[in-house]
Design an enzyme around this catalytic site. Sequence first.
Site, PDB file in Angstrom:
ATOM      1  N   LYS A  70      27.786  66.005  80.138  1.00 29.91           N
ATOM      2  CA  LYS A  70      27.433  64.607  79.873  1.00 29.91           C
ATOM      3  C   LYS A  70      26.964  63.930  81.155  1.00 29.91           C
ATOM      4  CE  LYS A  70      30.571  63.787  75.975  1.00 29.91           C
ATOM      5  NZ  LYS A  70      31.661  62.921  75.459  1.00 29.91           N
ATOM      6  N   PHE A  75      25.046  56.986  74.472  1.00 29.04           N
ATOM      7  CA  PHE A  75      26.288  56.726  73.739  1.00 29.04           C
ATOM      8  C   PHE A  75      27.110  57.998  73.624  1.00 29.04           C
ATOM      9  CE2 PHE A  75      23.336  53.549  72.088  1.00 29.04           C
ATOM     10  CZ  PHE A  75      24.116  52.397  72.040  1.00 29.04           C
ATOM     11  N   ASP A  76      28.391  57.888  73.945  1.00 33.04           N
ATOM     12  CA  ASP A  76      29.321  58.913  73.481  1.00 33.04           C
ATOM     13  C   ASP A  76      29.456  58.748  71.967  1.00 33.04           C
ATOM     14  OD1 ASP A  76      31.432  60.896  73.608  1.00 33.04           O
ATOM     15  OD2 ASP A  76      32.812  59.233  73.273  1.00 33.04           O
ATOM     16  N   LYS A  77      29.718  59.824  71.254  1.00 30.42           N
ATOM     17  CA  LYS A  77      29.794  59.707  69.792  1.00 30.42           C
ATOM     18  C   LYS A  77      31.158  59.213  69.324  1.00 30.42           C
ATOM     19  CE  LYS A  77      30.478  63.262  67.117  1.00 30.42           C
ATOM     20  NZ  LYS A  77      31.651  62.824  66.306  1.00 30.42           N
ATOM     21  N   THR A  78      32.188  59.990  69.648  1.00 30.26           N
ATOM     22  CA  THR A  78      33.510  59.700  69.101  1.00 30.26           C
ATOM     23  C   THR A  78      34.095  58.442  69.729  1.00 30.26           C
ATOM     24  OG1 THR A  78      33.884  62.059  68.777  1.00 30.26           O
ATOM     25  CG2 THR A  78      35.816  60.633  68.729  1.00 30.26           C
TER      26      THR A  78
END
Length: 836
Positions: free
Chosen positions: A711, A519-522
């Site tokens: 990433k 998952f990307d956070k933002t």
Amino acid sequence: MTAFRIEEMDCANEVSILRRALTPLVGNPDRLEFDVLSRRMRVDMDGLALRPDDVVAAVARTGMRAAPETAGRPGVVPGSLPSASQRHHHGHAHCRGDCQSHGPADGHGHPMSSEHGHDHVQADLQATATRPAQIPALAGCSCCGGACAVPIPGDASSGLLSLLPSGLTALWQRQSSLLLCAVSGIALAAGIGVEWARSGSLLAVFAESGVPHAATLVLWLAAAVTGAWRVLPRALHSVRTLRPDMNLLMVTAVIGAAAIGQFFEGASVAFLFAVANQLESWSVDRARSAIAALLDISPSRALLLSRPGDVGGDVAGDVVAGMGGALTGTPVETAVENVPVGSRILIRAGDRVPLDGTVAAGSSDIDQSPITGESMPVPKRAGEPVYAGTINGGGVLEVLTTRAASDTTLARILHMVEAAQSRRARAVQWVDRFAAVYTPAMLAVAALVAVVPPLFFGGAWSARVYEALVVLVIACPCALVISTPVSIVAGLTSAARNGVLVKGGSFLELPASLTAVAFDKTGTLTLGRPRVARVLPVDGHPQVRDAASALRIAAALEGPSSHPLARAIVQHARQVPGAGLDDGATASDHRTLPGLGAEGVVDGARWRIGNRRYFAQDGPQHGPSGGAESIGTDDADAGSSVLLWNDAGLAAVMELEDDLRPDARAVLDDLRAAGLHRMVMLTGDNAATAARVAVACGVTDIRADLLPADKTAAVAALVAEGERVAMVGDGVNDAPALATAHLGIAMGGIGSDAAIETADITLMSDDLGKLPWLVRHSRRTLGVIRQNIGFALGLKALFLGLAVFQVASLWMAIVADIGGSFLVIMNGLRLLRPKA
């Protein structure tokens, strides 16, 4: 790409036939694209000495019919009819072309044009109250005597149809397969009736004892011919190409039955196979209609207030009072295809939004569930986007259109769902490969059944030939071939209706086998709407005296950026007197550094703004007291830190916080319960911020301080470890990581063109809860596919055993085959009803 409509293209079998027939013509099979859902074939003819007529003729040799497509109403599902006011009537593909000498008009004021050797009449039939028969190009012309209005070349009956009235010709073009099937069934039933009346026993008819009456023989032969009429050219094509298929199996069985005197069974095989083909066609239409229903939610007309460049900004100059403010202009009802981008339209309370746009005046709540699947209406105010097909609530809105009717978010979703059919699932590919080997193998088995027993064990040749024909009918892979594509199409359609856009059958299968999610956070685990919590000026900096002066410079540097943190700083600055972009500060010589920050010249000094990594690289080694030494003291409690500095030293630290999605923890728990054992968070934020979010949502594997390339490397490492990885991000900054994962999933595609273009799957709303649903839906789809394949093969094995023991008859075998096709189709279409 030139598009052709092929009505008979209902499953992968027809696609294989067409691909083999057209590849020698175009040289490279990559020049061919097939979309079973819309019965459309696209051919890339660029650089080839090839005309559409050549393609039409090649398709005709396969026993199918191709018609070059013309453009209908923008936004219409490809392959469907254009609006009544813009219908194009196709001319005959082999007209000599002298018809073009009639001039630019047809004598009734209808414009005419020539394209690829075809005549087209584009007539506003509604406006002129003109019937098609009144248009000379349709009623006939001097050079071809009406041939311009006859069916497409390749229809075996096209010559005869030129003698029929235009109404019957049109009916034949639209419904020839259904009509032939109906005639076959009527003739078969009539023959049964004659024999029943003559023998007095219905069982005698099915036993076919004795020689049938001459009338019965004629009727049953008629039933066989009409039932096999569409199949015969395809069977001949398979013989010429030495590629036996189901069509050859059926024709061989019909001819063989007649040869050994089993006329009733031959007629039954032909009729029931025609019914099976109609079922295939119906199943494709059923799935296609489910997608077309999405188009129906988008109105065909809009209330136009003004077009770009209208003097005074409105059409009529009156004032319409609406809820939420005064709305200018008297609305004029206009077809959506005639509304240019940049027009202002009125959307009344309760109306559906006809075009994508931005709210210019008014406020309301919009129900976006038809596109995103969201359960709650979304508030819309001035400056916020609205989308075609969504439903306006209680307010009146004036909207500035941003897309043409053919390019709305809804139209692009429909196009991508149809285009997804060309990306075949592994199950579909397996079935295709299996059928390619299975069909000739069963022909060989049938030959052995017919020849080996009489030669080596004695017995009547006619009995063994009959059993061989039964084997041929049993061998027909119709149910097997149709089972998987129907399930995939239904699964894709169901996902689209639930706000999940899947770009192909292969991507619909993948969620079922995932083991890890990155998952990307933002914007993914968090709401993606960071807010400035604190602005901490550094004492002693010569140019920054307070928070307002720091925000003024920061807003100038961040103004050109679309990064969520930059937007949050600009928005916060606008709320502080003297700090917003409207207060005079601008940045020249601006430069954005992805993953770091930005720099530019403000008030004659070069300033930099960015994260701690950027400060560590380019920050000053000196500065006011309490500068560099103080930037990390509150990291454990704060969100993301954005630093502002110049050569004089650190000027300010801005702390931003991004709230966790309310359902994030529940979603991750649901994914773990579904067997996805590894959850990884990838973020460019500092470790302390990432840890705070991870604790809140239950993620234990954290990778912080990552650039976009980092990433990508993190996802690649997970793949190298043997995990089946999905990457969930925003579809823009995370594009490389999305491409590296086995499955790229973008959040919030309704607001992002890049998300739709980048990811394999797009969640059209910002609803993280769609992820567990997607995994369950993928597994349900694969389960249905396995059920269909197992049932189809099991049924074949059962009746093959019955045939070996001389228990099965021809009509029993064909009833079992058509029954199997019907059951797998209905089982696949269950996926159109999504489960929660």
